[in-house]
Design a protein around this motif. Structure first.
Motif, PDB file in Angstrom:
ATOM      1  N   ALA A  85       0.553  -1.272  -0.482  1.00  0.00           N
ATOM      2  CA  ALA A  85      -0.409   0.497   0.157  1.00  0.00           C
ATOM      3  C   ALA A  85       0.738   0.964   0.482  1.00  0.00           C
ATOM      4  CB  ALA A  85      -0.623   0.159   1.185  1.00  0.00           C
ATOM      5  N   VAL A  86       0.079   2.145  -0.455  1.00  0.00           N
ATOM      6  CA  VAL A  86       0.945   3.750  -0.268  1.00  0.00           C
ATOM      7  C   VAL A  86      -0.251   4.702   0.145  1.00  0.00           C
ATOM      8  CG1 VAL A  86       1.733   5.424  -1.348  1.00  0.00           C
ATOM      9  CG2 VAL A  86       2.319   3.318  -2.463  1.00  0.00           C
ATOM     10  N   ASP A  87       0.503   4.663   1.021  1.00  0.00           N
ATOM     11  CA  ASP A  87      -0.571   6.209   2.056  1.00  0.00           C
ATOM     12  C   ASP A  87      -1.795   5.518   2.420  1.00  0.00           C
ATOM     13  OD1 ASP A  87       1.516   8.271   1.718  1.00  0.00           O
ATOM     14  OD2 ASP A  87       1.203   8.756   0.083  1.00  0.00           O
ATOM     15  N   GLY A  88      -1.749   4.866   2.480  1.00  0.00           N
ATOM     16  CA  GLY A  88      -2.676   3.617   3.500  1.00  0.00           C
ATOM     17  C   GLY A  88      -3.601   3.011   2.586  1.00  0.00           C
ATOM     18  N   THR A  89      -3.619   3.150   0.753  1.00  0.00           N
ATOM     19  CA  THR A  89      -4.377   3.002  -0.031  1.00  0.00           C
ATOM     20  C   THR A  89      -3.547   1.154  -0.849  1.00  0.00           C
ATOM     21  OG1 THR A  89      -5.373   4.913  -0.822  1.00  0.00           O
ATOM     22  CG2 THR A  89      -5.309   2.623  -2.605  1.00  0.00           C
ATOM     23  N   ALA A  90      -4.580   0.614  -0.765  1.00  0.00           N
ATOM     24  CA  ALA A  90      -3.861  -1.039  -1.091  1.00  0.00           C
ATOM     25  C   ALA A  90      -3.136  -0.595  -2.889  1.00  0.00           C
ATOM     26  CB  ALA A  90      -5.061  -2.232  -1.614  1.00  0.00           C
ATOM     27  N   THR A  91      -2.278  -1.439  -3.584  1.00  0.00           N
ATOM     28  CA  THR A  91      -1.370  -1.403  -4.291  1.00  0.00           C
ATOM     29  C   THR A  91      -0.830  -2.246  -5.273  1.00  0.00           C
ATOM     30  OG1 THR A  91       0.539  -1.448  -3.591  1.00  0.00           O
ATOM     31  CG2 THR A  91      -0.553   0.815  -4.251  1.00  0.00           C
ATOM     32  N   HIS A  92      -1.469  -3.070  -6.327  1.00  0.00           N
ATOM     33  CA  HIS A  92      -1.511  -4.244  -6.368  1.00  0.00           C
ATOM     34  C   HIS A  92      -0.280  -3.883  -8.202  1.00  0.00           C
ATOM     35  CE1 HIS A  92      -5.053  -5.716  -4.472  1.00  0.00           C
ATOM     36  NE2 HIS A  92      -5.586  -4.691  -4.656  1.00  0.00           N
ATOM     37  N   THR A  93      -0.634  -3.007  -8.342  1.00  0.00           N
ATOM     38  CA  THR A  93       0.545  -3.193  -9.974  1.00  0.00           C
ATOM     39  C   THR A  93       1.702  -1.405  -9.860  1.00  0.00           C
ATOM     40  OG1 THR A  93      -1.155  -1.250 -11.323  1.00  0.00           O
ATOM     41  CG2 THR A  93      -2.108  -3.562 -11.255  1.00  0.00           C
ATOM     42  N   VAL A  94       2.547  -2.019 -10.136  1.00  0.00           N
ATOM     43  CA  VAL A  94       3.380  -1.376 -10.228  1.00  0.00           C
ATOM     44  C   VAL A  94       3.434   0.738 -10.971  1.00  0.00           C
ATOM     45  CG1 VAL A  94       5.662   0.229 -11.546  1.00  0.00           C
ATOM     46  CG2 VAL A  94       5.117  -2.274 -10.885  1.00  0.00           C
ATOM     47  N   GLN A  95       2.215   0.792 -11.498  1.00  0.00           N
ATOM     48  CA  GLN A  95       1.854   1.777 -12.387  1.00  0.00           C
ATOM     49  C   GLN A  95       0.935   2.100 -11.029  1.00  0.00           C
ATOM     50  OE1 GLN A  95       2.092   3.343 -15.235  1.00  0.00           O
ATOM     51  NE2 GLN A  95       1.735   5.100 -14.125  1.00  0.00           N
ATOM     52  N   ASP A  96       0.093   1.781 -10.238  1.00  0.00           N
ATOM     53  CA  ASP A  96      -0.182   2.237  -9.391  1.00  0.00           C
ATOM     54  C   ASP A  96       0.623   2.448  -7.731  1.00  0.00           C
ATOM     55  OD1 ASP A  96      -3.047   0.537  -9.793  1.00  0.00           O
ATOM     56  OD2 ASP A  96      -2.207  -1.075  -8.634  1.00  0.00           O
ATOM     57  N   VAL A  97       1.724   2.186  -7.772  1.00  0.00           N
ATOM     58  CA  VAL A  97       2.582   2.488  -7.190  1.00  0.00           C
ATOM     59  C   VAL A  97       2.785   4.249  -8.154  1.00  0.00           C
ATOM     60  CG1 VAL A  97       4.497   2.388  -5.654  1.00  0.00           C
ATOM     61  CG2 VAL A  97       3.452   0.869  -6.028  1.00  0.00           C
ATOM     62  N   ARG A  98       3.121   4.537  -8.557  1.00  0.00           N
ATOM     63  CA  ARG A  98       4.050   5.076  -9.409  1.00  0.00           C
ATOM     64  C   ARG A  98       2.438   6.323  -9.657  1.00  0.00           C
ATOM     65  NH1 ARG A  98       6.249   1.548 -14.452  1.00  0.00           N
ATOM     66  NH2 ARG A  98       7.789   1.697 -13.097  1.00  0.00           N
ATOM     67  N   ASP A  99       1.655   6.605  -9.890  1.00  0.00           N
ATOM     68  CA  ASP A  99       0.051   6.934  -9.641  1.00  0.00           C
ATOM     69  C   ASP A  99      -0.018   7.486  -7.923  1.00  0.00           C
ATOM     70  OD1 ASP A  99      -0.203   6.704 -12.248  1.00  0.00           O
ATOM     71  OD2 ASP A  99      -1.991   4.959 -11.894  1.00  0.00           O
ATOM     72  N   MET A 100       0.092   6.821  -7.193  1.00  0.00           N
ATOM     73  CA  MET A 100       0.030   7.402  -5.621  1.00  0.00           C
ATOM     74  C   MET A 100       1.152   8.782  -5.258  1.00  0.00           C
ATOM     75  SD  MET A 100      -2.451   6.404  -4.686  1.00  0.00           S
ATOM     76  CE  MET A 100      -1.941   7.008  -2.857  1.00  0.00           C
ATOM     77  N   ILE A 101       2.701   7.924  -6.720  1.00  0.00           N
ATOM     78  CA  ILE A 101       3.520   8.666  -5.925  1.00  0.00           C
ATOM     79  C   ILE A 101       3.030  10.116  -6.422  1.00  0.00           C
ATOM     80  CG2 ILE A 101       5.792   8.666  -5.721  1.00  0.00           C
ATOM     81  CD1 ILE A 101       6.376   5.639  -4.957  1.00  0.00           C
ATOM     82  N   LEU A 102       3.623   9.973  -7.454  1.00  0.00           N
ATOM     83  CA  LEU A 102       2.972  11.516  -8.560  1.00  0.00           C
ATOM     84  C   LEU A 102       1.337  12.063  -8.770  1.00  0.00           C
ATOM     85  CD1 LEU A 102       5.061   9.752 -11.794  1.00  0.00           C
ATOM     86  CD2 LEU A 102       5.708  11.144  -9.685  1.00  0.00           C
ATOM     87  N   ASN A 103       0.504  11.423  -7.555  1.00  0.00           N
ATOM     88  CA  ASN A 103      -0.413  12.410  -7.595  1.00  0.00           C
ATOM     89  C   ASN A 103      -0.838  14.040  -7.607  1.00  0.00           C
ATOM     90  OD1 ASN A 103      -1.249  13.493  -5.016  1.00  0.00           O
ATOM     91  ND2 ASN A 103      -0.862  11.266  -3.953  1.00  0.00           N
ATOM     92  N   ASP A 104      -1.592  14.638  -7.976  1.00  0.00           N
ATOM     93  CA  ASP A 104      -1.320  15.929  -8.271  1.00  0.00           C
ATOM     94  C   ASP A 104      -1.320  16.249  -6.780  1.00  0.00           C
ATOM     95  OD1 ASP A 104      -1.700  15.595 -10.419  1.00  0.00           O
ATOM     96  OD2 ASP A 104      -4.017  15.684 -10.307  1.00  0.00           O
ATOM     97  N   ASN A 105      -1.364  16.132  -5.415  1.00  0.00           N
ATOM     98  CA  ASN A 105      -1.170  16.950  -4.221  1.00  0.00           C
ATOM     99  C   ASN A 105      -0.114  16.919  -4.011  1.00  0.00           C
ATOM    100  OD1 ASN A 105      -3.809  17.469  -4.608  1.00  0.00           O
ATOM    101  ND2 ASN A 105      -4.860  15.386  -3.502  1.00  0.00           N
ATOM    102  N   ARG A 106       0.991  15.358  -4.677  1.00  0.00           N
ATOM    103  CA  ARG A 106       2.136  15.666  -3.752  1.00  0.00           C
ATOM    104  C   ARG A 106       3.509  16.883  -4.553  1.00  0.00           C
ATOM    105  NH1 ARG A 106       2.271  11.095  -0.856  1.00  0.00           N
ATOM    106  NH2 ARG A 106       1.698  10.250  -2.304  1.00  0.00           N
TER     107      ARG A 106
END
Length: 350
Positions: free
Chosen positions: A164-185
């Motif tokens: 998970a990233v920031d408490g949101t489950a991540t199932h793919t590599v793209q999930d992790v990238r999207d969570m890190i590079l979200n507009d609020n970070r």
């Protein structure tokens, strides 16, 4: 001394010198010869070749043998007479050194690369074998590399499964990238990773950084690939000096044989070679004629190989039957048919 005698003496001396130079000057070639085989259903010293815990296992009979090629070591040089001698021997190959070993790497670096390929091959074989046996395997984003000057040094480690990233489950590599590079970070903001490491669930915070080329992009300094989690533990006792990825198919077959009630080897001596992916796809390898010769020496009657290598198999000893396959599932199915006299003739060879 006459002119003719002098000329003959000088010519003879030059011939001896040239012959000596030919005999000692190294040439950029290596040789492949039949290597050893190892029964993956048997023991290596005091240990089982493959030990499985955390799952029900079943008795096996017969042998499943991984095969190897004896190849000129990267730090060893050959002379032209040695290469020519090897070329004319049966079940031998002579290859340019650069076709076998990556140019520019020393013997230690080459050994490390081959050892890493063996580790990766075993990991893929475990996943393929478990899946073939009906055991649940879950894929997760995995930390493949932590950059030495990156924000994650000392926090994340290669092999960490990112749950998970920031408490949101991540199932793919793209999930992790999207969570890190979200507009609020933004660079300097933290990222909370939930990772599985050595069966321990950890919550780790990495403070993002910017790069010179992308000053507005938050970076954590890792590369990712796909990793897996599953209940059983599988350990190998294969000779650590053996490197490369070509034993993957036989590893996966041996794991499957231990985990299913049907006896795959069924009292036979079966040898083989081929890479295997985590999805069970079988890939081509080198040195197939040498490996078949090694299998014949150790009394194998069936040799499993990638279908793509059929063209390289030559004319093997009539005592062994070639079994070409494209997948692990095809290998187990075809071996079962070969054990049944009523179906054996339906299995195609090379």
């Amino acid at each position: 001394m006459t002119k003719q005698t002098w000329t003959a003496a000088v010519s003879a001396a030059l011939f001896v010198v040239l012959a000596a130079l030919i005999a000692i000057i190294p040439v950029p070639y290596v040789t492949w010869a039949p290597g050893s085989t190892a029964d993956l259903l048997g023991r290596v010293g005091e240990r089982e070749a493959i030990t499985i815990s955390g799952a029900r296992t079943f008795p096996t009979s017969g042998e499943l043998r991984m095969t190897t090629v004896s190849v000129t070591a990267p730090g060893v040089t050959l002379s032209l007479p040695e290469v020519l001698f090897a070329y004319w021997l049966p079940a031998r190959e002579v290859l340019p050194k650069d076709a076998v070993y990556q140019p520019g790497k020393d013997a230690t670096e080459i050994s490390q690369v081959e050892s890493q390929r063996m580790v990766e091959s075993q990991s893929d074989a475990v996943v393929a074998g478990l899946r073939q046996s009906g055991i649940e395997v879950t894929s997760w984003p995995r930390v493949a590399e932590v950059f030495t000057s990156g924000a994650s040094v000392g926090i994340l480690e290669p092999g960490d499964l990112i749950k998970a990233v920031d408490g949101t489950a991540t199932h793919t590599v793209q999930d992790v990238r999207d969570m890190i590079l979200n507009d609020n970070r933004h660079p300097g903001d933290p990222v909370l990773f939930t990772v599985l490491r050595n069966d321990l669930m950890l919550k780790l915070t990495v403070t993002t950084r910017a790069t010179t080329n992308e000053p507005d992009k938050p970076i954590v300094g890792i590369n990712m690939d796909v990793g897996y989690s599953y209940a059983p533990t599988v350990e190998f006792a294969v000779d650590p000096a053996v490197g490369g990825s070509s034993a993957g198919l036989m590893f996966a077959l041996a794991i499957s044989d231990r985990l299913v009630s049907a006896d795959i080897a069924a009292g036979r001596v079966i040898a083989g070679t081929g890479t295997v992916s985590s999805e069970g796809n079988v890939g081509a390898i080198g040195g197939v004629q040498e490996k078949i010769a090694a299998a014949v020496t150790d009394h194998a009657t069936i040799f499993v190989l990638p279908r793509a290598n059929c063209a390289d198999a030559g004319t093997p000893d009539p005592s062994i039957r070639l079994l070409p396959v494209d997948t692990l599932a095809e290998a187990t199915d075809s071996l079962a048919k070969l054990a049944d006299p009523a179906e054996a003739d339906s299995v195609a060879g090379c």
